[in-house]
Design a protein around this motif. Sequence first.
Motif, mmCIF file in Angstrom:
data_model
loop_
_atom_site.group_PDB
_atom_site.id
_atom_site.type_symbol
_atom_site.label_atom_id
_atom_site.label_comp_id
_atom_site.label_asym_id
_atom_site.label_seq_id
_atom_site.Cartn_x
_atom_site.Cartn_y
_atom_site.Cartn_z
ATOM 1 N N MET A 73 54.942 63.071 48.256
ATOM 2 C CA MET A 73 54.316 61.753 48.184
ATOM 3 C C MET A 73 55.084 60.746 47.326
ATOM 4 N N TRP A 74 55.676 61.186 46.227
ATOM 5 C CA TRP A 74 56.341 60.251 45.317
ATOM 6 C C TRP A 74 57.391 59.386 46.017
ATOM 7 N N PRO A 75 58.289 59.962 46.834
ATOM 8 C CA PRO A 75 59.293 59.109 47.489
ATOM 9 C C PRO A 75 58.714 58.174 48.560
ATOM 10 N N LEU A 76 57.498 58.437 49.022
ATOM 11 C CA LEU A 76 56.888 57.601 50.059
ATOM 12 C C LEU A 76 56.246 56.335 49.502
ATOM 13 N N ILE A 105 51.756 53.411 52.101
ATOM 14 C CA ILE A 105 51.525 54.243 50.910
ATOM 15 C C ILE A 105 51.613 53.301 49.712
ATOM 16 N N LYS A 106 50.462 52.738 49.354
ATOM 17 C CA LYS A 106 50.434 51.679 48.331
ATOM 18 C C LYS A 106 50.097 52.189 46.942
ATOM 19 N N GLU A 107 49.732 53.473 46.833
ATOM 20 C CA GLU A 107 49.366 54.013 45.523
ATOM 21 C C GLU A 107 49.620 55.514 45.505
ATOM 22 N N TRP A 108 49.796 56.029 44.315
ATOM 23 C CA TRP A 108 49.875 57.476 44.094
ATOM 24 C C TRP A 108 49.452 57.739 42.657
ATOM 25 N N GLN A 109 48.593 58.722 42.455
ATOM 26 C CA GLN A 109 48.124 59.090 41.120
ATOM 27 C C GLN A 109 48.598 60.511 40.841
ATOM 28 N N PRO A 110 49.779 60.675 40.293
ATOM 29 C CA PRO A 110 50.274 62.034 40.087
ATOM 30 C C PRO A 110 49.395 62.852 39.146
ATOM 31 N N ILE A 111 48.833 62.219 38.142
ATOM 32 C CA ILE A 111 48.014 62.957 37.176
ATOM 33 C C ILE A 111 46.692 62.220 37.003
ATOM 34 N N VAL A 121 43.721 64.361 43.576
ATOM 35 C CA VAL A 121 44.198 62.991 43.737
ATOM 36 C C VAL A 121 43.409 62.346 44.869
ATOM 37 N N GLY A 122 42.777 61.208 44.596
ATOM 38 C CA GLY A 122 42.092 60.448 45.627
ATOM 39 C C GLY A 122 42.831 59.154 45.888
#
Length: 136
Positions: A73-76, A105-111, A121-122
């Motif tokens: 997900m991080w690179p996306l 892919i406008k957001e990512w919550q790794p932690i 992760v939601g």
Amino acid sequence: MPTMVLTGEYLSLAGNVLNDCTRKAELAVEVEEKDVTHYAANGWKILIGGLKSGTLGLEFLQDFAATKLDSIMWPLLGTVVTFEVRPTQSAVSASNPKYTGSVLIKEWQPISGSVGDEASVGVSYPTSGEVTRATS
């Protein structure tokens, strides 16, 4: 009366099948309502459909291992990628349609989480372009 319990949805993002870490997948689509009421409508509103849009809401169980969820997900982040969702992991059919399209892919919550919580992760991604439904 037909009923169904979701026990094995199928999810693919950017060609990555993520069933083993997906807890929830929700695809919602809608159409803007446009008010075209005129005086001859006798006080009744007249509505027509406008632009369509959608949202893909997902809940994942986080995994930081090499080649697992976070590394996918991080690179996306910030890109538009394809998606496919189905009610089950079985083959596409009239009783197991697939919905496909693209999402930003406008957001990512790794932690995320509190003491004692599972690492989950939601996220919610807007669709970009047409969403299609197919049964074959």
